[in-house]
Design a protein around this motif. Structure first.
Motif, short mmCIF file in Angstrom:
data_model
loop_
_atom_site.label_atom_id
_atom_site.label_comp_id
_atom_site.label_asym_id
_atom_site.label_seq_id
_atom_site.Cartn_x
_atom_site.Cartn_y
_atom_site.Cartn_z
N TYR A 179 8.57 -85.84 -26.78
CA TYR A 179 9.56 -86.60 -26.00
C TYR A 179 10.82 -86.78 -26.83
O TYR A 179 10.78 -87.32 -27.94
CB TYR A 179 8.99 -87.97 -25.62
CG TYR A 179 10.00 -88.91 -24.95
CD1 TYR A 179 10.39 -88.70 -23.64
CD2 TYR A 179 10.55 -89.98 -25.66
CE1 TYR A 179 11.31 -89.55 -23.03
CE2 TYR A 179 11.46 -90.84 -25.05
CZ TYR A 179 11.84 -90.61 -23.74
OH TYR A 179 12.75 -91.45 -23.13
N CYS A 194 2.27 -84.75 -26.15
CA CYS A 194 3.51 -84.16 -25.64
C CYS A 194 4.71 -84.60 -26.49
O CYS A 194 4.69 -85.66 -27.11
CB CYS A 194 3.75 -84.58 -24.19
SG CYS A 194 2.41 -84.12 -23.08
N ASP A 197 16.74 -88.53 -24.32
CA ASP A 197 16.51 -88.75 -22.88
C ASP A 197 16.35 -90.23 -22.54
O ASP A 197 16.33 -90.60 -21.37
CB ASP A 197 15.25 -88.01 -22.42
CG ASP A 197 15.41 -86.50 -22.48
OD1 ASP A 197 16.56 -86.03 -22.57
OD2 ASP A 197 14.39 -85.79 -22.46
N TYR A 198 16.21 -91.06 -23.57
CA TYR A 198 15.89 -92.47 -23.36
C TYR A 198 17.06 -93.22 -22.71
O TYR A 198 18.16 -93.25 -23.24
CB TYR A 198 15.55 -93.10 -24.71
CG TYR A 198 15.03 -94.52 -24.63
CD1 TYR A 198 13.67 -94.78 -24.72
CD2 TYR A 198 15.89 -95.60 -24.49
CE1 TYR A 198 13.17 -96.06 -24.66
CE2 TYR A 198 15.41 -96.89 -24.42
CZ TYR A 198 14.05 -97.13 -24.51
OH TYR A 198 13.58 -98.41 -24.45
N VAL A 225 5.73 -91.12 -17.73
CA VAL A 225 6.40 -89.88 -18.14
C VAL A 225 6.02 -88.75 -17.19
O VAL A 225 4.97 -88.78 -16.54
CB VAL A 225 6.03 -89.48 -19.58
CG1 VAL A 225 6.55 -90.50 -20.58
CG2 VAL A 225 4.53 -89.28 -19.74
N VAL A 252 7.72 -83.92 -22.21
CA VAL A 252 7.76 -84.93 -21.15
C VAL A 252 9.12 -85.63 -21.15
O VAL A 252 9.86 -85.60 -22.14
CB VAL A 252 6.63 -85.99 -21.29
CG1 VAL A 252 5.28 -85.37 -21.07
CG2 VAL A 252 6.72 -86.69 -22.65
N THR A 253 9.42 -86.25 -20.04
CA THR A 253 10.64 -87.03 -19.89
C THR A 253 10.33 -88.33 -19.18
O THR A 253 9.32 -88.43 -18.48
CB THR A 253 11.71 -86.24 -19.10
OG1 THR A 253 12.92 -87.00 -19.03
CG2 THR A 253 11.24 -85.96 -17.67
N THR A 254 11.21 -89.32 -19.36
CA THR A 254 11.09 -90.56 -18.59
C THR A 254 12.03 -90.53 -17.38
O THR A 254 12.06 -91.47 -16.59
CB THR A 254 11.41 -91.78 -19.47
OG1 THR A 254 12.61 -91.54 -20.21
CG2 THR A 254 10.28 -92.05 -20.45
#
Length: 406
Positions: A73, A71, A77-78, A100, A114-116
């Motif tokens: 990333y 995926c 977004d971090y 994630v 994906v995201t965190t």
């Protein structure tokens, strides 16, 4: 006005699909989602991913979530990811293991995304673990937005005050959904507490899990779609699938809406509401309008182009007033087609040219109001110097054509 929400199985090109469709009071298809029977989407699922590669010039990383699924990333977004294993001092290193959530499915040659920033979704709220702001649905009136925002501040203030140096990140945010408008504060608070506990439970147990573990499976797509609906008193949910009907009966979120089990095996539910015909129409390039005009919808790799043609409408052919009438009819139908086909990203619409600013402004108002009916965030951007109208629609699920591999 009443809507019907249909959940059934439908065969298309010799493949069976679990199908969710929304029909308006005229039985026009407004939304449709198809998922292969016995094949589950990964959209919304939460995993322990393992960093496969970090690409600095893209400011991105590639994270594996298992079964050979890689995926994308974005490092933008971090913020404060939930790590289960950390290697090195850099924000993200090869071999790091972290939690994630899948936000976009794979589309053609593009990886899933994906995201965190984990999202825990309820009927009234979404709890977001890295986005710490308080947001309110744009569909709500200003006074209600202000009221809910104040309520949200109180909820989060109480939570953050009770953190007391805990290692668990309690600095999360919440989004008030459209359904929160008519809900009691007691019901919203109860759901908030449940979403919070779901997050805390996942955070406490994930450190004991191995890479690629599925920590939280998203609800069946039809339940997730229904949770975001603000039902009217005459709306009804209809299914001919016993397991689905039992789910609907058990779920208290749907206790106030009519739920009906369709049991006439001699005449399938999909045929009763002409779902197959509606899907074929949503896959065709040309869409006829009642006036005799038509749309040509052409998806490309980068964007979708929609052309409005006067077609068989020859009445008052040179009349600017007639052009405005055709364009307004087309604008309303385009808004519906974006929803039905689940077209996302950039859309360029070539309406019939009109001479006056007044007519253009009236068309843009009609188009903007029609787009507001869409639950997926959709923005009318502007008109270019060439007279083309720009629209963007948030990406998430695959388009209908991609769902059906058309």
């Amino acid at each position: 006005m009443s809507n019907r929400y249909i959940i059934t199985e439908l065969e298309f090109k010799n493949v069976k699909y679990l199908t969710y469709a929304v029909l308006d009071e005229k039985q026009r298809m407004m939304e449709v989602i198809c998922e292969r029977v016995n094949t589950e989407s990964i959209l919304g699922n939460i995993y322990i991913g393992k960093v496969k590669d970090v690409v600095l010039n893209l400011n991105a990383a590639f994270i594996e979530i298992g079964n050979g699924i890689t995926c994308y990333y974005s490092m933008e977004d971090y913020k404060h990811p939930l790590f289960t294993k950390k290697i090195g001092k850099k924000p993200l290193c090869m071999g790091d293991e972290l939690v994630v959530q899948v936000t976009k499915e794979a589309v053609k040659t593009k990886f899933p995304v994906v995201t965190t920033n984990l999202n825990f979704t309820g009927k009234y709220l979404v709890l977001t673990t890295e986005n710490t702001s308080i947001s309110v649905s744009s569909k709500l009136p200003k006074d209600k937005k202000a009221q809910l925002r104040t309520f949200g501040i109180e909820l989060l203030k109480e939570e953050r005050a009770s953190a007391n140096g805990s290692n668990l990140n309690r600095d999360f945010g919440i989004i008030f959904r459209t359904n929160a408008c008519e809900a009691d504060t007691e019901d919203i608070t109860k759901e908030y507490q449940q979403l919070k506990e779901d997050y805390f439970s996942l955070a406490a147990t994930c450190i004991h899990k191995t890479p690629y573990s599925l920590l939280k499976r998203e609800k069946p797509f039809y339940l997730k779609e229904l949770e975001g609906v603000g039902f009217g008193v005459e709306d009804e949910i209809i299914t001919d699938l016993e397991t689905v009907f039992e789910e609907l009966k058990r779920d208290k979120k749907f206790s106030l809406v009519q739920r009906r089990f369709y049991s006439d095996a001699s005449y399938p539910l999909a045929k009763l509401y002409s779902l197959e015909a509606g899907i074929h129409e949503a896959l065709s390039e040309k869409v006829w309008l009642k006036s005799g005009a038509y749309l040509v919808i052409s998806p490309t790799e980068a964007l979708t182009v929609i052309d409005v043609n006067s077609g068989k409408n020859v009445k008052g052919k040179n009349s600017q007033e007639n052009f405005l009438k055709i364009n307004k009819e087309a604008a309303i139908e385009i808004a519906r087609q974006l929803r039905v086909r689940n077209i996302s990203g950039i859309c360029i619409v070539d309406f019939i040219n009109m001479d006056t600013k007044r007519a253009t402004d009236e068309l843009m108002h009609t188009f903007r109001m029609a787009l507001k009916e869409d639950r997926t965030p959709t923005n009318l951007i502007d008109i270019t110097k060439l007279g083309l109208v720009e629209v963007t629609r948030k990406k998430g699920k695959r388009s209908l054509a991609e769902q059906l591999e058309w």
